[in-house]
Motif scaffolding. Structure first.
Motif, mmCIF file in Angstrom:
data_model
loop_
_atom_site.group_PDB
_atom_site.id
_atom_site.type_symbol
_atom_site.label_atom_id
_atom_site.label_comp_id
_atom_site.label_asym_id
_atom_site.label_seq_id
_atom_site.Cartn_x
_atom_site.Cartn_y
_atom_site.Cartn_z
ATOM 1 N N ALA A 117 0.842 -1.203 0.000
ATOM 2 C CA ALA A 117 0.000 0.000 0.000
ATOM 3 C C ALA A 117 0.875 1.249 0.000
ATOM 4 O O ALA A 117 1.690 1.450 0.890
ATOM 5 C CB ALA A 117 -0.903 0.007 1.238
ATOM 6 N N THR A 132 7.766 7.726 -8.977
ATOM 7 C CA THR A 132 8.814 7.006 -8.247
ATOM 8 C C THR A 132 8.772 5.509 -8.538
ATOM 9 O O THR A 132 9.650 4.776 -8.097
ATOM 10 C CB THR A 132 8.661 7.166 -6.713
ATOM 11 N N ASN A 165 8.705 2.041 -10.843
ATOM 12 C CA ASN A 165 9.087 1.470 -12.129
ATOM 13 C C ASN A 165 8.148 0.350 -12.535
ATOM 14 O O ASN A 165 8.388 -0.363 -13.498
ATOM 15 C CB ASN A 165 10.548 1.001 -12.104
ATOM 16 N N LEU A 207 10.071 9.923 0.455
ATOM 17 C CA LEU A 207 9.355 8.660 0.564
ATOM 18 C C LEU A 207 9.830 7.916 1.797
ATOM 19 O O LEU A 207 11.027 7.720 1.994
ATOM 20 C CB LEU A 207 9.621 7.846 -0.709
ATOM 21 N N MET A 264 5.474 10.835 1.405
ATOM 22 C CA MET A 264 4.689 9.695 0.937
ATOM 23 C C MET A 264 5.039 8.466 1.767
ATOM 24 O O MET A 264 6.200 8.262 2.132
ATOM 25 C CB MET A 264 4.984 9.463 -0.541
ATOM 26 N N ALA A 265 4.039 7.639 2.038
ATOM 27 C CA ALA A 265 4.232 6.468 2.912
ATOM 28 C C ALA A 265 3.945 5.188 2.137
ATOM 29 O O ALA A 265 2.854 5.009 1.602
ATOM 30 C CB ALA A 265 3.304 6.561 4.119
ATOM 31 N N TYR A 266 4.926 4.322 2.091
ATOM 32 C CA TYR A 266 4.780 3.053 1.368
ATOM 33 C C TYR A 266 4.746 1.972 2.442
ATOM 34 O O TYR A 266 5.723 1.742 3.136
ATOM 35 C CB TYR A 266 5.998 2.884 0.459
ATOM 36 N N GLU A 301 10.596 -6.626 -2.327
ATOM 37 C CA GLU A 301 9.778 -6.368 -3.517
ATOM 38 C C GLU A 301 9.439 -4.879 -3.617
ATOM 39 O O GLU A 301 9.513 -4.279 -4.687
ATOM 40 C CB GLU A 301 8.499 -7.215 -3.428
ATOM 41 N N CYS A 302 9.106 -4.295 -2.498
ATOM 42 C CA CYS A 302 8.765 -2.873 -2.446
ATOM 43 C C CYS A 302 9.936 -2.016 -2.925
ATOM 44 O O CYS A 302 9.774 -1.141 -3.786
ATOM 45 C CB CYS A 302 8.353 -2.505 -1.022
ATOM 46 N N SER A 331 12.278 -2.869 -4.807
ATOM 47 C CA SER A 331 12.552 -3.125 -6.228
ATOM 48 C C SER A 331 11.561 -2.422 -7.142
ATOM 49 O O SER A 331 11.816 -2.259 -8.331
ATOM 50 C CB SER A 331 12.531 -4.633 -6.509
ATOM 51 N N THR A 332 10.390 -2.007 -6.617
ATOM 52 C CA THR A 332 9.429 -1.285 -7.462
ATOM 53 C C THR A 332 9.771 0.187 -7.584
ATOM 54 O O THR A 332 9.132 0.909 -8.334
ATOM 55 C CB THR A 332 7.982 -1.374 -6.899
ATOM 56 N N LEU A 333 10.770 0.628 -6.806
ATOM 57 C CA LEU A 333 11.071 2.058 -6.732
ATOM 58 C C LEU A 333 12.266 2.421 -7.608
ATOM 59 O O LEU A 333 13.276 1.714 -7.617
ATOM 60 C CB LEU A 333 11.377 2.456 -5.282
ATOM 61 N N ASN A 334 12.143 3.522 -8.325
ATOM 62 C CA ASN A 334 13.293 4.010 -9.078
ATOM 63 C C ASN A 334 13.970 5.171 -8.357
ATOM 64 O O ASN A 334 14.852 5.821 -8.902
ATOM 65 C CB ASN A 334 12.896 4.390 -10.512
ATOM 66 N N LYS A 335 13.550 5.435 -7.119
ATOM 67 C CA LYS A 335 14.322 6.352 -6.280
ATOM 68 C C LYS A 335 14.412 5.754 -4.877
ATOM 69 O O LYS A 335 13.564 4.948 -4.477
ATOM 70 C CB LYS A 335 13.702 7.748 -6.262
#
Lengths: 409, 409
Positions: A223, A237, A239, B189, B222-224, B233-234, B236-240
């Motif tokens: 989330a 942010t 990809n 983030l 922003m809070a992930y 996995e989280c 790895s989804t980030l490009n920053k």
């Protein structure tokens, strides 16, 4: 609804002596002709598991048992197999013929259910042929320990009451509907758009937002929580594409603009209309707004009696929007708290609050009560999405329900 | 603490007649020699704004006013300028000389503060030179409407009580410390690692997690939110790179392994030790665990009386860990609820709960009370991080406080 895992469906075992009318009762509940209806005793032989939809109860599995008062060797085997069904059922629907009266069989089944702590709803069928007296009802209630529902599968009399009784008797676990988790696969990413304005509780998030985050985590998904101003930044942010964006309704247009068109978009209101009620019925209710005419009576129902969280939505905003759409005056009535009106047929529309203070079971009971009166029902969230013109986009995760908006009346 | 925005600091205006000892009192409160101390009347001329740290109250701005009982033209101007100070203060420290007694001046200031609804703490200074009698204290209390604190800036007698009085009188807004937002810039983030286990409340998140998300959003960041299994996995989804990863303590080692080494990593416990108390003091308290010897008395204090959320941490786990570190038996005492012991000097360590049921003000009062008794204090979160060997890494966002762990005793 075909994607509902079978394991989550409420399993309802139907018991009854031969020709009590089990199969025709199933048809009456589902409006389908799935079971074979016959007046030759013993037509139904083996237990049959059939996934189906009882609106607005939701997806269920009906376990249709053999007529288990059969005698002889084959009958004994049938009795044994039928009893095994009790171990797989979440609840039992026990059907009796009003003309045949109460027998040892019904007593036996209710006792077995009591031992297994299985909820039972007793149905007295065929009241079209043999009406039931209040004295008989009272006697059955005392002997069985619960109030039977008198119905006619043929004329459909009492079928609405039966659905309400089913919802009320369903086991506690049946309330455990997921908010968004059933739309997500493990590792999927959901973006939550949470505006922070004066209405937000100090230092907290509102409960539906917290519940949605938890539901996402419970389904091994992730989330990403942002304010509407940061949504664009948030997407940049990443990809990989999020599976879904869930926004507060008030930020819907901004969220729509900043969400890639191939990403599912919905609102907390839509998810909670589904979680707390029956989205399909509520969307059909929204569509009925088009049919309102000046002078029509509209009931606005709120479930809470205390300080209203939803501000003046029910008293000012929704009436104003509906008047604008209708192009004239409407006669609004209001109800509050647990006093939901019994007499509903005078209304052309019921607009219900988001039901944050009542559970799914009670909301479904109300929806069914309104439906029985032949009145469309919508809730605040779906109504607002409709009048703001965002309902179609907000239903993108639910294409079957989205289709209701396109149906010709 | 130099990065604390000046706007968030508690502004304390110090008033007092000439040579009541305002400047030396400031020095006593801050352990610094910032103000010019002189026994020539009227040395302090214009109001001076000075950002400083009063441990463990936190960052403050002291507004040091001119001696405003001056007469004459220059004096009148000073009075006017001093009064303007009242408009910029969050609270007032009114200093009087015990030898000079109560005058119209003190009455005037307290009246003005009452009109402006400004909290006032009255300090009777110089009790080393002129001791104050209980009768005088009672008289002052009645005339001023609040209990004065008797101190000696010279000997530091009463300075601890004064700090507690300041914390208790501070305006409500002073409790509004950010949880993590002061470490974030807009658009940053933060990744939150939230294990879902049996201890998690059904369908919800625990309050510190919700408060942290909200604090992040309040600071335009922003809070992930992910479970520990999805952290890799989280990322790895980030490009920053995220600015910070905040994890539940129980998932710390897993989070440490999956967080890039150049990303800040901490735990909710550490953030809440800072938010709810004084992280620096609590980390120093953790370091004091090393100095415990068999037979030492340790107080374990919990703020709640009802069903303990933190399970057996205080009664079983922490005692066991401390015994293992000490290599022998310790004498544990326990306190619950609001009955925090007055007599603390017998203890070698106080271990306090996470204080989820009391506010920052009360926790700081307790910390100061323990400090005055010369006893180190640590809380559950910091203690657990210490015994698990993760405290140093969990302090990565606070390098100054991290340094405490390296200090030689």
């Amino acid at each position: 609804m075909d994607t509902t895992p079978r394991g989550n469906r409420l399993h309802i075992a139907i018991f009854g002596r031969r020709n009590a009318g089990k199969s025709s009762l199933i048809n009456a509940l589902t409006n389908q002709d799935i079971a074979v209806v016959s007046n030759v005793p013993g037509t139904t032989t083996d237990p049959v598991y059939k996934a189906m939809e009882i609106l607005p109860v939701g997806p269920v599995v009906i376990i249709d048992t053999a007529g288990i008062d059969d005698t002889g060797d084959l009958g004994q085997l049938r009795v044994q197999r039928s009893m095994e069904v009790l171990n797989k059922a979440d609840m039992v629907l026990l059907v009796m013929d009003s003309g045949a009266g109460l027998t040892e069989f019904e007593q036996d089944i209710t006792n077995r259910c009591r031992d297994k702590k299985l909820p039972v709803v007793v149905v007295i069928n065929k009241i079209d042929a043999t009406p039931i007296t209040p004295e008989e009802l009272a006697e059955y209630k005392e002997k069985l320990g619960s109030e039977p529902v008198a119905v006619s599968a043929l004329t459909k009399a009492g079928i609405g009451e039966l659905k309400i009784a089913l919802v009320k008797a369903a086991p506690p676990s049946w309330d455990e509907q997921s908010i968004v988790g059933d739309l997500l696969n493990p590792g999927d990413l959901a973006v939550l758009v949470v505006p922070i304005d004066l209405a937000a509780p100090k230092g907290r998030l509102i409960l539906p937002q917290v519940q949605t985050i938890r539901d996402i985590l419970d389904h091994d998904a992730m989330a990403y929580v942002v304010k509407e101003r940061e949504l664009k930044e948030c997407i940049s942010t990443l990809n990989k594409k999020p599976k879904i964006v869930i926004t507060d309704s008030q930020a819907f247009l901004k969220a729509d603009a900043d969400t890639p068109p191939d990403v599912l978009l919905t609102s907390f209101s839509i998810l909670f209309a589904r979680y707390k009620g029956d989205l399909e019925t509520l969307v059909a209710g929204a569509k009925a707004i088009e049919t309102l005419k000046p002078g029509d009576k509209v009931l606005i129902a709120e479930a809470c009696t205390h300080h209203r969280m939803e501000d003046d939505i029910g008293t000012v905003k929704i009436p104003r929007w509906l008047r604008q759409i209708v192009g004239g005056e409407l006669e609004f009535h209001w109800s509050n708290g647990h006093r939901f009106p019994q007499e509903l047929s005078e209304y052309k529309l019921v607009v219900h609050c988001g039901s944050c203070m009542i559970n799914r079971r009670e909301m479904l009971s109300r929806i069914m009560q309104v439906q029985q009166a032949g009145v469309p029902i919508v809730n605040y969230g779906v109504c607002i999405a409709y009048v703001q013109g965002i309902l179609r986009r907000a239903l993108s995760p639910f294409p079957m329900i989205q289709g209701i908006l396109d149906d010709e009346e």
